[in-house]
Scaffold this motif. Sequence first.
Motif, short mmCIF file in Angstrom:
data_model
loop_
_atom_site.label_atom_id
_atom_site.label_comp_id
_atom_site.label_asym_id
_atom_site.label_seq_id
_atom_site.Cartn_x
_atom_site.Cartn_y
_atom_site.Cartn_z
N UNK A 65 1.30 -1.18 -0.04
CA UNK A 65 -0.29 0.25 0.31
C UNK A 65 1.59 1.41 0.20
N UNK A 66 0.37 2.21 -0.71
CA UNK A 66 0.85 3.56 -0.91
C UNK A 66 0.22 5.02 -0.28
N UNK A 67 0.52 5.38 0.50
CA UNK A 67 -0.13 6.82 0.81
C UNK A 67 -0.43 7.68 0.08
N UNK A 68 -1.48 8.10 -0.70
CA UNK A 68 -1.44 9.34 -1.38
C UNK A 68 -2.54 10.59 -1.22
N UNK A 69 -2.40 10.54 0.98
CA UNK A 69 -3.40 11.49 0.86
C UNK A 69 -2.07 12.70 0.81
N UNK A 70 -1.94 13.96 0.15
CA UNK A 70 -1.69 15.56 0.87
C UNK A 70 -1.06 15.48 2.10
N UNK A 71 -2.13 15.28 2.74
CA UNK A 71 -1.84 16.15 4.14
C UNK A 71 -1.50 14.70 5.15
N UNK A 72 -1.02 14.10 4.62
CA UNK A 72 -0.97 12.77 6.02
C UNK A 72 0.86 12.98 5.92
#
Length: 175
Positions: free
Chosen positions: A85-92
């Motif tokens: 899995x890859x975190x694609x949330x810019x605010x994360x």
Amino acid sequence: MIFTETKLKDAYIINLEKMVDERGFFARTYCENEFENVGISFTPVQANVSYNRHKHTLRGIHFQKSPYEEAKLVNCLKGAIYDVIIDLRPSSPTFNEWIGIELDSKNRKMLYVPKGFAHGFLTLKDETEVSYLMSDFYVPGSGRGIRWDDPYYNIKWPVKAKIISDNDKNWPYKS
């Protein structure tokens, strides 16, 4: 269920709490109350299964674009996968970071994938089956992907993929 947060914010590895006797075991694989107790709001609306004939089959790395993001609860029912899995949330705080974990029919671990993540896996055994519970419905035209071999993410797969769909081969590189 035993929830262990991964290094990626809001993503969890879930181990089953088995009730074992001479027949085998019984375990809960989903409970809304237990998810809420660790701060996860997840109500499945769709269940999917992925059957994979051959080991080293790669599926992904996929996501649905906003506003159609979906959370997933992934479980390997038969065989084994290396799940990424890859975190694609810019605010994360873990934006663009990835993890990989082996899920198989022996360890019975599950992976909770939050909304805003991309997901893919590589089968490690023939005849592998993967089950997903989904928080949102599939929306035609909203699907996107990341190349499994993009140097920007530098994912370390345990073995080389042998079977990859044309669609997955043609996702653009980020870098």
